[in-house]
Design a protein around this motif. Structure first.
Motif, PDB file in Angstrom:
ATOM      1  N   PHE B  34     -91.282 -37.430  14.607  1.00  0.00           N
ATOM      2  CA  PHE B  34     -91.225 -36.004  14.322  1.00  0.00           C
ATOM      3  C   PHE B  34     -89.956 -35.501  13.652  1.00  0.00           C
ATOM      4  O   PHE B  34     -88.712 -36.033  14.096  1.00  0.00           O
ATOM      5  CB  PHE B  34     -91.317 -35.587  15.826  1.00  0.00           C
ATOM      6  N   TRP B  35     -90.058 -34.591  12.904  1.00  0.00           N
ATOM      7  CA  TRP B  35     -88.834 -33.814  12.452  1.00  0.00           C
ATOM      8  C   TRP B  35     -88.690 -32.467  12.942  1.00  0.00           C
ATOM      9  O   TRP B  35     -89.731 -31.754  12.883  1.00  0.00           O
ATOM     10  CB  TRP B  35     -89.005 -33.833  10.737  1.00  0.00           C
ATOM     11  N   TYR B  36     -87.777 -32.054  13.366  1.00  0.00           N
ATOM     12  CA  TYR B  36     -87.347 -30.691  13.848  1.00  0.00           C
ATOM     13  C   TYR B  36     -86.075 -29.876  13.134  1.00  0.00           C
ATOM     14  O   TYR B  36     -85.259 -31.062  12.760  1.00  0.00           O
ATOM     15  CB  TYR B  36     -86.985 -30.693  15.422  1.00  0.00           C
ATOM     16  N   ARG B  37     -86.268 -28.794  13.025  1.00  0.00           N
ATOM     17  CA  ARG B  37     -84.736 -28.119  12.667  1.00  0.00           C
ATOM     18  C   ARG B  37     -84.221 -27.141  13.833  1.00  0.00           C
ATOM     19  O   ARG B  37     -85.083 -26.760  14.746  1.00  0.00           O
ATOM     20  CB  ARG B  37     -85.360 -26.939  11.644  1.00  0.00           C
ATOM     21  N   GLN B  38     -82.889 -27.322  14.068  1.00  0.00           N
ATOM     22  CA  GLN B  38     -82.398 -26.603  15.023  1.00  0.00           C
ATOM     23  C   GLN B  38     -81.250 -25.664  14.470  1.00  0.00           C
ATOM     24  O   GLN B  38     -80.420 -26.203  13.986  1.00  0.00           O
ATOM     25  CB  GLN B  38     -81.842 -27.564  16.080  1.00  0.00           C
ATOM     26  N   THR B  49     -95.088 -34.305  11.676  1.00  0.00           N
ATOM     27  CA  THR B  49     -95.357 -35.367  12.508  1.00  0.00           C
ATOM     28  C   THR B  49     -95.831 -36.390  11.318  1.00  0.00           C
ATOM     29  O   THR B  49     -96.622 -36.076  10.593  1.00  0.00           O
ATOM     30  CB  THR B  49     -95.985 -35.283  13.385  1.00  0.00           C
ATOM     31  N   LEU B  50     -95.376 -37.760  11.583  1.00  0.00           N
ATOM     32  CA  LEU B  50     -95.866 -38.689  10.358  1.00  0.00           C
ATOM     33  C   LEU B  50     -96.323 -39.846  11.447  1.00  0.00           C
ATOM     34  O   LEU B  50     -95.565 -39.991  12.242  1.00  0.00           O
ATOM     35  CB  LEU B  50     -94.602 -39.229   9.634  1.00  0.00           C
ATOM     36  N   ALA B  64     -91.217 -34.683   4.003  1.00  0.00           N
ATOM     37  CA  ALA B  64     -91.128 -36.022   4.812  1.00  0.00           C
ATOM     38  C   ALA B  64     -91.813 -36.995   4.508  1.00  0.00           C
ATOM     39  O   ALA B  64     -93.003 -37.173   4.132  1.00  0.00           O
ATOM     40  CB  ALA B  64     -91.317 -35.458   6.451  1.00  0.00           C
ATOM     41  N   THR B  65     -91.258 -38.240   4.435  1.00  0.00           N
ATOM     42  CA  THR B  65     -91.624 -39.597   4.207  1.00  0.00           C
ATOM     43  C   THR B  65     -91.487 -40.466   5.226  1.00  0.00           C
ATOM     44  O   THR B  65     -90.519 -40.611   5.836  1.00  0.00           O
ATOM     45  CB  THR B  65     -91.376 -40.034   2.792  1.00  0.00           C
ATOM     46  N   LEU B  87     -83.167 -32.786  13.260  1.00  0.00           N
ATOM     47  CA  LEU B  87     -83.310 -33.775  14.114  1.00  0.00           C
ATOM     48  C   LEU B  87     -84.548 -34.444  13.935  1.00  0.00           C
ATOM     49  O   LEU B  87     -85.715 -33.976  13.633  1.00  0.00           O
ATOM     50  CB  LEU B  87     -83.578 -32.957  15.719  1.00  0.00           C
ATOM     51  N   CYS B  88     -84.450 -36.067  13.980  1.00  0.00           N
ATOM     52  CA  CYS B  88     -85.451 -36.730  14.001  1.00  0.00           C
ATOM     53  C   CYS B  88     -85.689 -37.490  15.393  1.00  0.00           C
ATOM     54  O   CYS B  88     -84.901 -37.601  15.992  1.00  0.00           O
ATOM     55  CB  CYS B  88     -85.048 -37.901  12.891  1.00  0.00           C
TER      56      CYS B  88
END
Lengths: 117, 110
Positions: B34-38, B49-50, B64-65, B87-88
């Motif tokens: 999961f990648w998030y921005r904060q 989500t990958l 995102a890869t 954030l990952c």
């Protein structure tokens, strides 16, 4: 639409006081998570609920930390006899479901910043 | 032990200067990355989500890869409003909690 809400947004406590932090998840979300985020770090898992059942509390740092979700909706994280090392941002997240490849994204609230003096 | 490492810790870009953020992971059975921005003073905002190696997802200037060992967040022609901490996190087999990296602080200057 309403997202995850948390209250209070800021809390200052004197060392030794008890505090209660509230989380209102997205309506209909089955799963609810609590995380602790120290300054400059990523969130760290504390505990999670599926409906009213607390299925994992392995991340709670001590027995001073207690979480509940009695009706499967609103949750409260309680910290007894607060210590300075408890100072952090406490984040709540909810997700629609736990398994599968859709609907398990966690959506976060704005957090409660706790400062223990 | 499951682990997530993000690099660089901080990145400064000029507006329009494309770059990539890295997330390396060591987990026992990946059930989603999961990648998030904060943004400062706010909670993480979900981005992507990958689930499997070779998967790619795009949203505006972000792509995102995922490979078997790492994920990249590519930022194409960034703007100042892309400045944030990225954030990952990984979800591993048998567990539902997310394990986060420490994040990459991105600053994009005009």
């Amino acid at each position: 639409g309403a997202g995850v809400s948390q209250s209070p947004r800021y809390k200052v406590a004197k060392r030794g006081q008890d505090v209660a932090l509230r989380c209102d998840p997205i309506s209909g979300h089955v799963s609810l998570f609590w995380y602790q985020q120290a300054l400059g770090q990523g969130p760290e898992f504390l505990t999670y609920f599926q409906n009213e059942a607390q299925l994992d509390k392995s991340g709670l740092p001590s027995d001073r930390f207690f979480a509940e979700r009695p009706e499967g909706s609103v949750s409260t994280l309680k910290i007894q006899r607060t210590q300075q090392e408890d100072s952090a941002v406490y984040l709540c997240a909810s997700s629609l479901r736990l398994s599968g490849t859709s609907g398990n994204e966690q959506f976060f609230g704005p957090g409660t910043r706790l400062t223990v003096l | 032990e499951d682990q997530v490492t993000q690099s660089p810790e901080a990145l400064r870009l000029q507006e329009g200067e494309s770059s990539s953020l890295n997330c390396s992971y060591t987990v026992s059975g990946l059930r989603g990355l999961f990648w998030y921005r904060q943004d400062p003073g706010k909670g993480p905002e979900f981005l992507f989500t990958l689930y499997s190696a070779g998967e790619e997802k795009e949203k505006e200037r972000l792509k995102a890869t995922l490979t078997k060992k790492e994920s990249f967040l590519h930022i194409t022609a960034p703007k100042p409003e892309d400045s944030a901490t990225y954030l990952c996190a990984v979800r591993t087999g048998g567990y539902n909690k997310l394990i986060f990296g420490a994040g990459t602080r991105l600053a994009v200057h005009p």
